[in-house]
Design a protein around this motif. Structure first.
Motif, PDB file in Angstrom:
ATOM      1  N   TYR A  41       0.844  -1.201   0.000  1.00 10.84           N
ATOM      2  CA  TYR A  41       0.000   0.000   0.000  1.00 10.84           C
ATOM      3  C   TYR A  41       0.884   1.257   0.000  1.00 10.84           C
ATOM      4  CZ  TYR A  41      -3.830   3.043   1.594  1.00 10.84           C
ATOM      5  OH  TYR A  41      -4.767   4.037   1.701  1.00 10.84           O
ATOM      6  N   ARG A  42       1.943   1.227   0.783  1.00 10.73           N
ATOM      7  CA  ARG A  42       2.893   2.366   0.811  1.00 10.73           C
ATOM      8  C   ARG A  42       3.776   2.385  -0.428  1.00 10.73           C
ATOM      9  NH1 ARG A  42       0.044   5.406   3.831  1.00 10.73           N
ATOM     10  NH2 ARG A  42       0.109   4.961   6.055  1.00 10.73           N
ATOM     11  N   LEU A  43       4.255   1.200  -0.825  1.00  8.08           N
ATOM     12  CA  LEU A  43       5.187   1.170  -1.965  1.00  8.08           C
ATOM     13  C   LEU A  43       4.498   1.540  -3.271  1.00  8.08           C
ATOM     14  CD1 LEU A  43       7.763  -1.688  -1.347  1.00  8.08           C
ATOM     15  CD2 LEU A  43       7.516   0.533  -0.252  1.00  8.08           C
ATOM     16  N   ASP A  44       3.203   1.240  -3.399  1.00 10.90           N
ATOM     17  CA  ASP A  44       2.461   1.678  -4.600  1.00 10.90           C
ATOM     18  C   ASP A  44       2.608   3.194  -4.759  1.00 10.90           C
ATOM     19  OD1 ASP A  44       1.507  -0.872  -5.033  1.00 10.90           O
ATOM     20  OD2 ASP A  44      -0.545  -0.466  -4.351  1.00 10.90           O
ATOM     21  N   ASP A  45       2.351   3.900  -3.654  1.00 15.64           N
ATOM     22  CA  ASP A  45       2.400   5.365  -3.717  1.00 15.64           C
ATOM     23  C   ASP A  45       3.823   5.890  -3.898  1.00 15.64           C
ATOM     24  OD1 ASP A  45      -0.332   5.598  -3.501  1.00 15.64           O
ATOM     25  OD2 ASP A  45      -0.319   5.851  -1.320  1.00 15.64           O
ATOM     26  N   LEU A  46       4.752   5.243  -3.202  1.00 12.34           N
ATOM     27  CA  LEU A  46       6.147   5.676  -3.330  1.00 12.34           C
ATOM     28  C   LEU A  46       6.625   5.486  -4.774  1.00 12.34           C
ATOM     29  CD1 LEU A  46       8.675   6.658  -1.738  1.00 12.34           C
ATOM     30  CD2 LEU A  46       9.279   4.241  -1.476  1.00 12.34           C
ATOM     31  N   SER A  47       6.280   4.345  -5.339  1.00  3.45           N
ATOM     32  CA  SER A  47       6.685   4.044  -6.715  1.00  3.45           C
ATOM     33  C   SER A  47       6.064   5.044  -7.686  1.00  3.45           C
ATOM     34  CB  SER A  47       6.249   2.612  -7.047  1.00  3.45           C
ATOM     35  OG  SER A  47       6.391   2.360  -8.411  1.00  3.45           O
ATOM     36  N   ASN A  48       4.789   5.365  -7.481  1.00  7.13           N
ATOM     37  CA  ASN A  48       4.124   6.343  -8.357  1.00  7.13           C
ATOM     38  C   ASN A  48       4.800   7.697  -8.263  1.00  7.13           C
ATOM     39  OD1 ASN A  48       2.292   4.592  -9.445  1.00  7.13           O
ATOM     40  ND2 ASN A  48       0.740   4.991  -7.875  1.00  7.13           N
ATOM     41  N   ARG A  49       5.154   8.103  -7.047  1.00  2.47           N
ATOM     42  CA  ARG A  49       5.774   9.417  -6.881  1.00  2.47           C
ATOM     43  C   ARG A  49       7.179   9.455  -7.491  1.00  2.47           C
ATOM     44  NH1 ARG A  49       6.066  14.612  -4.443  1.00  2.47           N
ATOM     45  NH2 ARG A  49       3.841  14.421  -4.075  1.00  2.47           N
ATOM     46  N   LEU A  50       7.941   8.381  -7.290  1.00  2.00           N
ATOM     47  CA  LEU A  50       9.313   8.365  -7.832  1.00  2.00           C
ATOM     48  C   LEU A  50       9.278   8.377  -9.360  1.00  2.00           C
ATOM     49  CD1 LEU A  50      12.397   8.127  -7.259  1.00  2.00           C
ATOM     50  CD2 LEU A  50      12.095   5.637  -7.429  1.00  2.00           C
ATOM     51  N   GLY A  51       8.331   7.628  -9.931  1.00  2.00           N
ATOM     52  CA  GLY A  51       8.246   7.566 -11.397  1.00  2.00           C
ATOM     53  C   GLY A  51       9.572   7.123 -11.989  1.00  2.00           C
ATOM     54  N   ASP A  52      10.043   7.863 -13.013  1.00  2.00           N
ATOM     55  CA  ASP A  52      11.312   7.453 -13.600  1.00  2.00           C
ATOM     56  C   ASP A  52      12.463   8.370 -13.172  1.00  2.00           C
ATOM     57  OD1 ASP A  52      10.719   9.696 -15.029  1.00  2.00           O
ATOM     58  OD2 ASP A  52      10.507   8.685 -16.981  1.00  2.00           O
ATOM     59  N   ALA A  53      12.252   9.074 -12.063  1.00  2.00           N
ATOM     60  CA  ALA A  53      13.335   9.934 -11.546  1.00  2.00           C
ATOM     61  C   ALA A  53      14.405   9.071 -10.867  1.00  2.00           C
ATOM     62  CB  ALA A  53      12.765  10.929 -10.538  1.00  2.00           C
ATOM     63  N   ASP A  54      15.595   9.635 -10.756  1.00  2.00           N
ATOM     64  CA  ASP A  54      16.670   8.924 -10.062  1.00  2.00           C
ATOM     65  C   ASP A  54      16.453   8.948  -8.549  1.00  2.00           C
ATOM     66  OD1 ASP A  54      17.973   8.225 -12.317  1.00  2.00           O
ATOM     67  OD2 ASP A  54      19.619   9.668 -12.121  1.00  2.00           O
ATOM     68  N   TRP A  55      16.056  10.137  -8.041  1.00  2.00           N
ATOM     69  CA  TRP A  55      15.922  10.331  -6.593  1.00  2.00           C
ATOM     70  C   TRP A  55      14.569  10.977  -6.315  1.00  2.00           C
ATOM     71  CZ3 TRP A  55      19.587   7.303  -5.184  1.00  2.00           C
ATOM     72  CH2 TRP A  55      20.824   7.302  -5.810  1.00  2.00           C
ATOM     73  N   LEU A  56      14.186  11.045  -5.060  1.00  2.00           N
ATOM     74  CA  LEU A  56      12.822  11.463  -4.715  1.00  2.00           C
ATOM     75  C   LEU A  56      12.528  12.922  -5.020  1.00  2.00           C
ATOM     76  CD1 LEU A  56      12.447   9.420  -1.424  1.00  2.00           C
ATOM     77  CD2 LEU A  56      11.057   9.153  -3.494  1.00  2.00           C
ATOM     78  N   ASP A  57      13.530  13.789  -4.908  1.00  2.00           N
ATOM     79  CA  ASP A  57      13.269  15.218  -5.129  1.00  2.00           C
ATOM     80  C   ASP A  57      14.555  15.889  -5.625  1.00  2.00           C
ATOM     81  OD1 ASP A  57      11.280  17.613  -3.354  1.00  2.00           O
ATOM     82  OD2 ASP A  57      12.771  18.013  -4.881  1.00  2.00           O
ATOM     83  N   GLY A  58      14.822  15.737  -6.898  1.00  2.00           N
ATOM     84  CA  GLY A  58      16.038  16.358  -7.448  1.00  2.00           C
ATOM     85  C   GLY A  58      17.267  15.525  -7.135  1.00  2.00           C
ATOM     86  N   ALA A  59      18.277  16.192  -6.573  1.00  2.00           N
ATOM     87  CA  ALA A  59      19.531  15.493  -6.286  1.00  2.00           C
ATOM     88  C   ALA A  59      19.370  14.558  -5.087  1.00  2.00           C
ATOM     89  CB  ALA A  59      20.624  16.524  -5.993  1.00  2.00           C
ATOM     90  N   PHE A  60      20.296  13.625  -4.939  1.00  2.00           N
ATOM     91  CA  PHE A  60      20.315  12.696  -3.788  1.00  2.00           C
ATOM     92  C   PHE A  60      20.372  13.498  -2.490  1.00  2.00           C
ATOM     93  CE2 PHE A  60      22.696  10.298  -0.602  1.00  2.00           C
ATOM     94  CZ  PHE A  60      22.039   9.085  -0.606  1.00  2.00           C
ATOM     95  N   THR A  61      19.512  13.122  -1.536  1.00  2.00           N
ATOM     96  CA  THR A  61      19.496  13.803  -0.239  1.00  2.00           C
ATOM     97  C   THR A  61      19.381  12.770   0.884  1.00  2.00           C
ATOM     98  OG1 THR A  61      17.106  13.955   0.082  1.00  2.00           O
ATOM     99  CG2 THR A  61      18.131  15.719  -1.224  1.00  2.00           C
ATOM    100  N   VAL A  62      19.357  13.318   2.101  1.00  2.00           N
ATOM    101  CA  VAL A  62      19.154  12.511   3.295  1.00  2.00           C
ATOM    102  C   VAL A  62      17.817  11.743   3.228  1.00  2.00           C
ATOM    103  CG1 VAL A  62      18.016  14.373   4.605  1.00  2.00           C
ATOM    104  CG2 VAL A  62      19.431  12.725   5.814  1.00  2.00           C
ATOM    105  N   GLY A  63      16.859  12.290   2.495  1.00  2.00           N
ATOM    106  CA  GLY A  63      15.575  11.603   2.329  1.00  2.00           C
ATOM    107  C   GLY A  63      15.746  10.306   1.553  1.00  2.00           C
TER     108      GLY A  63
END
Ligand code: GTB
Length: 219
Positions: free
Chosen positions: A143-165
């Motif tokens: 249930y969580r990974l569905d949403d995480l996967s959708n948000r990540l899409g085909d990006a390398d990292w979650l929000d721009g460059a690699f971060t602590v997140g």
């Protein structure tokens, strides 16, 4: 003047050097920001003794000591490292806030169902409800990974460059190793692979594996 950083870790990790104990996320963060550190290894007995409880109220690893500062909780430790040393947070204030939000999402939204699954898997195997409960818990993770996967899409990292997140999310996803669940999401699988391919991750992993090899009963 730089102060020595000392963290604590298992003398003999139950994961046999797979890098799943929570010192690994602290080691990885310190490697990313290029800070050297010492490690004090603890037996399960020593973790519950007053000397260690003075540093960690719950008698766990990891802890972090730097001059007068003593921290427990891997999230607080990694956030401290990210805030005090360059390399894990963007300069832009909004982007920084989002990176920290992703770190909390890893710890508070994704990790709890992962830990619940892990605990039933390891501690309740002999219970009558085991076979029925595991698929339910796996679905809660999905249930969580569905949403995480959708948000990540085909990006390398979650929000721009690699971060602590990303660091924290990848460490949480790694806790699903062996379940096959992350592999159901090719983009998350590739995301974890990108994280563990980072030189800083590899150094941290090798160091914690060396501890296990040096201290294992047969080693
Ligand atoms: N919320 C705390 C944090 O993030 O720092 C949780 C700390 C924690 O759970 N520490 C564990 C510990 O000290 C080690 S990491 N346990 C001993 C105790 O509580 O007495 C958890 C862990 C342990 C083993 C594996 N493994 O073998 O795969 C994975 C994760």
């Amino acid at each position: 003047m730089t102060m020595t950083i000392t963290i604590t870790a298992f003398e003999q990790s139950p994961d046999e050097g797979q890098g799943l104990a929570r010192d690994m996320r602290v080691r990885w963060a310190l490697e990313e920001v290029g800070q050297p550190y010492d490690v004090r290894l603890l037996s399960f007995d020593a973790m519950k003794k007053p000397a260690h409880r003075a540093l960690h109220p719950f008698g766990q690893i990891p802890t972090y000591e730097e001059g007068d500062l003593v921290l427990f909780e891997s999230g607080a430790i990694v956030l401290h490292i990210a805030q005090h040393y360059a390399g894990l947070l963007p300069d832009d204030a909004s982007a920084k806030g989002r990176a920290i939000a992703w770190m909390f999402a890893a710890l508070n939204t994704v990790e709890p169902p992962v830990v619940e699954l892990e605990q039933v898997f390891f501690l309740e195997r002999d219970k009558s409800w085991y076979e029925e409960r595991i698929p339910l818990l796996e679905d809660r993770v999905r249930y969580r990974l569905d949403d995480l996967s959708n948000r990540l899409g085909d990006a390398d990292w979650l929000d721009g460059a690699f971060t602590v997140g990303d660091l924290m999310m990848i460490m949480v996803l790694r806790r699903l190793d062996g379940t096959g669940i992350v592999e159901e999401y090719p983009n998350l699988s590739a995301y974890v692979a990108r994280g563990v391919a980072r030189p800083a991750y590899k150094r941290a992993f090798a160091d914690q594996l060396a501890v296990f090899n040096d201290n294992s009963p047969k080693g």
